[in-house]
Enzyme design. Structure first.
Site, PDB file in Angstrom:
ATOM      1  N   SER A 156       0.836  -1.215   0.000  1.00 31.56           N
ATOM      2  CA  SER A 156       0.000   0.000   0.000  1.00 31.56           C
ATOM      3  C   SER A 156       0.869   1.263   0.000  1.00 31.56           C
ATOM      4  CB  SER A 156      -0.945  -0.033   1.196  1.00 31.56           C
ATOM      5  OG  SER A 156      -0.234  -0.303   2.375  1.00 31.56           O
ATOM      6  N   ASN A 159      -0.454   7.497   1.082  1.00 30.23           N
ATOM      7  CA  ASN A 159      -1.467   8.555   1.196  1.00 30.23           C
ATOM      8  C   ASN A 159      -2.753   8.129   1.897  1.00 30.23           C
ATOM      9  OD1 ASN A 159      -2.241   6.994  -0.961  1.00 30.23           O
ATOM     10  ND2 ASN A 159      -3.002   8.696  -2.174  1.00 30.23           N
ATOM     11  N   ASP A 220      11.678  -6.527  -3.689  1.00 31.16           N
ATOM     12  CA  ASP A 220      11.909  -7.560  -4.712  1.00 31.16           C
ATOM     13  C   ASP A 220      11.797  -8.956  -4.108  1.00 31.16           C
ATOM     14  OD1 ASP A 220      12.385  -5.504  -6.330  1.00 31.16           O
ATOM     15  OD2 ASP A 220      14.530  -5.879  -6.660  1.00 31.16           O
ATOM     16  N   GLU A 255      -2.931  -0.573  -8.977  1.00 25.38           N
ATOM     17  CA  GLU A 255      -3.575   0.740  -9.038  1.00 25.38           C
ATOM     18  C   GLU A 255      -2.456   1.764  -8.970  1.00 25.38           C
ATOM     19  OE1 GLU A 255      -6.585   1.108  -9.768  1.00 25.38           O
ATOM     20  OE2 GLU A 255      -7.620  -0.696  -9.103  1.00 25.38           O
ATOM     21  N   CYS A 289      -4.235   9.799  -5.972  1.00 22.15           N
ATOM     22  CA  CYS A 289      -4.086   9.356  -7.367  1.00 22.15           C
ATOM     23  C   CYS A 289      -5.216   9.926  -8.204  1.00 22.15           C
ATOM     24  CB  CYS A 289      -4.055   7.843  -7.450  1.00 22.15           C
ATOM     25  SG  CYS A 289      -5.523   7.090  -6.790  1.00 22.15           S
ATOM     26  N   GLU A 382       2.822  13.710 -13.365  1.00 20.91           N
ATOM     27  CA  GLU A 382       1.942  13.692 -12.191  1.00 20.91           C
ATOM     28  C   GLU A 382       2.657  14.369 -11.028  1.00 20.91           C
ATOM     29  OE1 GLU A 382       1.616   9.967 -10.057  1.00 20.91           O
ATOM     30  OE2 GLU A 382      -0.508  10.348  -9.652  1.00 20.91           O
TER      31      GLU A 382
HETATM   32  N1  LIG Z   1      -4.340   4.391  -8.526  1.00 20.83           N
HETATM   33  C1  LIG Z   1      -4.378   4.393  -7.203  1.00 20.83           C
HETATM   34  O1  LIG Z   1      -5.291   3.828  -6.593  1.00 20.83           O
HETATM   35  C2  LIG Z   1      -3.330   5.096  -6.395  1.00 20.83           C
HETATM   36  C3  LIG Z   1      -2.096   5.416  -6.912  1.00 20.83           C
HETATM   37  N2  LIG Z   1      -1.167   6.022  -6.135  1.00 20.83           N
HETATM   38  C4  LIG Z   1       0.094   6.414  -6.749  1.00 20.83           C
HETATM   39  O2  LIG Z   1       1.160   6.166  -5.837  1.00 20.83           O
HETATM   40  C5  LIG Z   1       2.163   7.157  -5.930  1.00 20.83           C
HETATM   41  C6  LIG Z   1       2.456   7.753  -4.572  1.00 20.83           C
HETATM   42  O3  LIG Z   1       2.532   6.773  -3.584  1.00 20.83           O
HETATM   43  P1  LIG Z   1       3.938   6.242  -3.040  1.00 20.83           P
HETATM   44  O4  LIG Z   1       3.675   5.565  -1.729  1.00 20.83           O
HETATM   45  O5  LIG Z   1       4.935   7.319  -3.075  1.00 20.83           O
HETATM   46  O6  LIG Z   1       4.277   5.165  -4.167  1.00 20.83           O
HETATM   47  P2  LIG Z   1       5.531   4.163  -4.271  1.00 20.83           P
HETATM   48  O7  LIG Z   1       5.359   3.440  -5.546  1.00 20.83           O
HETATM   49  O8  LIG Z   1       6.793   4.845  -3.998  1.00 20.83           O
HETATM   50  O9  LIG Z   1       5.306   3.172  -3.031  1.00 20.83           O
HETATM   51  C7  LIG Z   1       4.164   2.367  -2.910  1.00 20.83           C
HETATM   52  C8  LIG Z   1       4.492   1.136  -2.089  1.00 20.83           C
HETATM   53  O10 LIG Z   1       5.423   0.315  -2.790  1.00 20.83           O
HETATM   54  C9  LIG Z   1       6.529  -0.005  -1.943  1.00 20.83           C
HETATM   55  N3  LIG Z   1       7.705  -0.246  -2.777  1.00 20.83           N
HETATM   56  C10 LIG Z   1       8.673   0.612  -3.182  1.00 20.83           C
HETATM   57  N4  LIG Z   1       9.581  -0.029  -3.962  1.00 20.83           N
HETATM   58  C11 LIG Z   1       9.177  -1.326  -4.048  1.00 20.83           C
HETATM   59  C12 LIG Z   1       9.682  -2.483  -4.708  1.00 20.83           C
HETATM   60  N5  LIG Z   1      10.788  -2.461  -5.451  1.00 20.83           N
HETATM   61  N6  LIG Z   1       9.004  -3.639  -4.570  1.00 20.83           N
HETATM   62  C13 LIG Z   1       7.883  -3.700  -3.836  1.00 20.83           C
HETATM   63  N7  LIG Z   1       7.353  -2.642  -3.185  1.00 20.83           N
HETATM   64  C14 LIG Z   1       7.984  -1.464  -3.300  1.00 20.83           C
HETATM   65  C15 LIG Z   1       6.635   1.209  -1.048  1.00 20.83           C
HETATM   66  O11 LIG Z   1       7.411   0.936   0.097  1.00 20.83           O
HETATM   67  P3  LIG Z   1       8.353   2.082   0.763  1.00 20.83           P
HETATM   68  O12 LIG Z   1       7.435   3.124   1.276  1.00 20.83           O
HETATM   69  O13 LIG Z   1       9.078   1.355   1.813  1.00 20.83           O
HETATM   70  O14 LIG Z   1       9.230   2.596  -0.340  1.00 20.83           O
HETATM   71  C16 LIG Z   1       5.164   1.427  -0.751  1.00 20.83           C
HETATM   72  O15 LIG Z   1       4.699   0.504   0.195  1.00 20.83           O
HETATM   73  C17 LIG Z   1       1.615   8.171  -6.922  1.00 20.83           C
HETATM   74  O16 LIG Z   1       2.151   7.949  -8.184  1.00 20.83           O
HETATM   75  C18 LIG Z   1       0.127   7.871  -6.957  1.00 20.83           C
HETATM   76  O17 LIG Z   1      -0.529   8.269  -8.102  1.00 20.83           O
HETATM   77  C19 LIG Z   1      -1.396   6.330  -4.850  1.00 20.83           C
HETATM   78  C20 LIG Z   1      -2.598   6.042  -4.294  1.00 20.83           C
HETATM   79  C21 LIG Z   1      -3.670   5.425  -5.033  1.00 20.83           C
HETATM   80  O1  LIG Z   2      -5.103   6.735  -3.014  1.00 22.35           O
HETATM   81  C1  LIG Z   2      -5.767   7.439  -3.732  1.00 22.35           C
HETATM   82  O2  LIG Z   2      -5.382   8.510  -4.111  1.00 22.35           O
HETATM   83  C2  LIG Z   2      -7.084   6.897  -4.005  1.00 22.35           C
HETATM   84  O3  LIG Z   2      -7.213   5.581  -4.130  1.00 22.35           O
HETATM   85  C3  LIG Z   2      -8.121   7.842  -4.315  1.00 22.35           C
HETATM   86  O4  LIG Z   2      -9.035   7.833  -3.296  1.00 22.35           O
HETATM   87  P1  LIG Z   2      -9.968   9.095  -3.132  1.00 22.35           P
HETATM   88  O5  LIG Z   2     -10.472   9.465  -4.484  1.00 22.35           O
HETATM   89  O6  LIG Z   2     -11.060   8.634  -2.237  1.00 22.35           O
HETATM   90  O7  LIG Z   2      -9.137  10.164  -2.522  1.00 22.35           O
END
Ligand SMILES: NC(=O)C1=CN([C@@H]2O[C@H](COP(=O)(O)OP(=O)(O)OC[C@H]3O[C@@H](n4cnc5c(N)ncnc54)[C@H](OP(=O)(O)O)[C@@H]3O)[C@@H](O)[C@H]2O)C=CC1
Ligand SMILES: O=C(O)[C@H](O)COP(=O)(O)O
Length: 479
Positions: A156, A159, A220, A255, A289, A382
């Protein structure tokens, strides 16, 4: 978990709070730069230990009657509500979300769990008789059930550290899977509190493991681990693509990022559109997102729309999450610097800022950039921050083409009073969801939620999530 362990939490291994043998800790630094806690950086050996018993434990969990699994999850929802102040407080500190939104996140999570239990109980499978196929026999009867995939790896993002973790856990658990949760490092204390509520609710030991540690170090190892049967990931596109490559034949739901456009036609209710756009673009400082990440507005109404947006943005509170501000410091300095670079690039290339641009540490003031053109990075990248580019267009066709030129395809909004046009535009947009006369957003959480192109693969949303974490099992009776 007591007050001292909040500062130095252990990890959930077979349902007990344990300390890591490695003694390595990760400091959790708030968006304001304060160290608010430490979590273990688990080693690969510890991850192995956590996962080794999962298969056996999962088989036992899948045999627990569905009604009883549901009761445990319902108690979890109650427990989250009981602890909502404590958990919301941690979300606020850890990821900088204002307290009222953090509290909403916990309540929304409890609602989602309850709905998931209801939905899980209503998935009954089906029965088919052979004689509906040419030459088939009525004596051949297929009983089609849905069974758990096994061990689900839930990863996860920061955010929604509680909601987006539980949105994976609840459907996995109701359908009889075991889960290993790898929360975002920043957000992991909140996720651990949520997991603690689930253990208190009576989840048998070992059905859930929460693994903490940098994704770049253990990610990984987890993704390619032979014990994993399914991966449900929410996060950035690049991370998601890497995971998809490494997962091989393991089913995945991804996602990912977005660049959601709000298309505003000349006949739109401009004031309403402006209200939806400002809320869609700036809640939680744009770190969603589904945030509106660009406006494509018809030239005829552009000035009027910009004026309304500007007025509403001036009404946003900018400050600290503790003060319930709408726009708060971004998650870390790398994110703030990235957003800053997008704004500077646009300004250098001729964009006109309709708001006073300020950056103090990770706090970026809500920024509305007018006359944005396709040469500017902010048209395509983004930001995950409080910046809204306004792109003026002269035809609906241009709006659709610009919207579709993005590599992302999560959601889009169309504002118009003409429903024929609205449906026609919606049908041309390459996105998972189109919102007519409303902002882009995921909820309500039982709606299917998906992205196309680089915004994802597979579908979430309560029923869809359950389906993604189960498979059909066919038993044929030959009478
Ligand atoms: N479509 C959707 O529903 C959503 C999309 N997002 C997207 O997520 C991004 C922001 O979130 P953010 O948390 O920064 O995203 P990241 O991709 O940086 O991290 C997401 C998760 O992946 C883990 N992670 C990082 N590297 C690896 C790896 N090599 N293998 C497995 N897991 C890994 C992270 O751990 P760690 O924190 O330890 O690095 C974290 O738990 C934005 O681009 C946003 O748009 C966000 C919310 C909802
Ligand atoms: O993580 C996100 O950004 C979402 O999955 C979007 O959720 P929200 O539209 O309810 O903010």
């Amino acid at each position: 978990m007591g007050q001292e362990t909040m500062v130095d939490v252990g990890f959930q291994l077979t349902g007990d709070w344990l300390q890591c043998s490695s003694k390595r800790r990760l400091e959790i630094v708030s968006p304001q730069g304060e160290v608010i806690g430490r979590v273990p950086a688990m080693t690969r050996e510890e991850v192995d230990r956590a996962l080794s018993k999962s298969r056996r434990v999962q088989k036992e969990w899948a045999k627990v009657p569905l009604y009883e699994r549901g009761q445990i999850l319902l108690t979890w929802a109650d427990e989250l509500i009981k602890r909502s102040d404590e958990i919301a407080d941690m979300i606020m500190k850890e990821v900088g979300k204002k307290k009222s939104s953090a509290k909403d996140e916990v309540t929304r999570t409890a609602d989602l769990i309850r709905y998931t239990v209801e939905e899980g109980k209503r998935i009954h499978g089906e029965m088919m008789k052979g004689d509906s196929f040419q030459g088939g026999s009525a004596g051949k009867v297929a009983i089609i059930e849905r069974e758990a995939l096994g061990l689900v790896l839930a990863i996860s993002p920061f955010n929604y550290p509680v909601n987006l973790s539980a949105a994976k856990l609840a459907p996995a658990l109701i359908s009889g899977n075991a889960v290993v949760l790898k929360p975002a490092t920043q957000g992991s204390i909140s996720a651990l509190l949520m997991a603690d509520a689930l253990m208190t609710a009576g989840l048998p030991k070992g059905v859930l493991h929460v693994v903490t540690g940098r994704g770049s170090e253990i990610g990984d190892w987890l993704v390619a681990h032979p014990a994993i049967d399914m991966i449900s990931f929410t996060g950035g596109t690049k991370t998601g693509q890497d995971i998809a490559r490494k997962a091989g034949m393991i089913p995945t739901v991804l996602e990912l990022g977005g660049k959601d456009p709000a298309i505003v036609l000349e006949d739109a209710d401009v004031e309403k559109a402006a209200g939806q756009i400002v809320s869609g673009a700036f809640s939680y400082s744009g770190q969603r997102c589904t945030a509106i990440k660009r406006v494509l507005v018809m030239e005829e109404v552009a000035d009027q729309l910009v004026e309304q947006i500007q007025k509403k943005v001036e009404g946003l509170r900018v400050g600290l999450p503790e003060d319930d501000a709408d726009v708060t410091p971004l998650i870390d300095s790398a994110s703030a610097d990235f957003v800053h670079s997008l704004i500077l690039d646009a300004l250098e290339k001729g964009a006109v800022s309709r708001t006073e641009y300020r950056k103090e540490g990770n706090l970026i003031s809500p920024t509305v950039l007018d006359h944005v053109t396709e040469e500017m990075r902010v048209s395509w990248e983004e930001p995950f921050g409080p910046v809204l580019p306004i792109i003026r267009v002269t035809s609906e066709q241009e709006a659709v083409e610009t919207a579709n030129q993005s590599e992302y395809g999560l959601q889009a909004s169309v504002f118009t009073k003409n429903m024929d046009k609205a449906f026609s535009i919606a049908s041309q947009l390459d996105v998972g969801t189109v919102q007519l006369n409303g902002k882009t957003e995921r909820g309500p959480d039982h709606f299917p939620f998906l992205g196309v192109k680089k915004s994802g693969a597979g579908v979430q949303g309560v029923r869809k999530s359950i389906e993604s974490m189960t498979r059909e099992k066919v038993t044929v009776l030959n009478l």
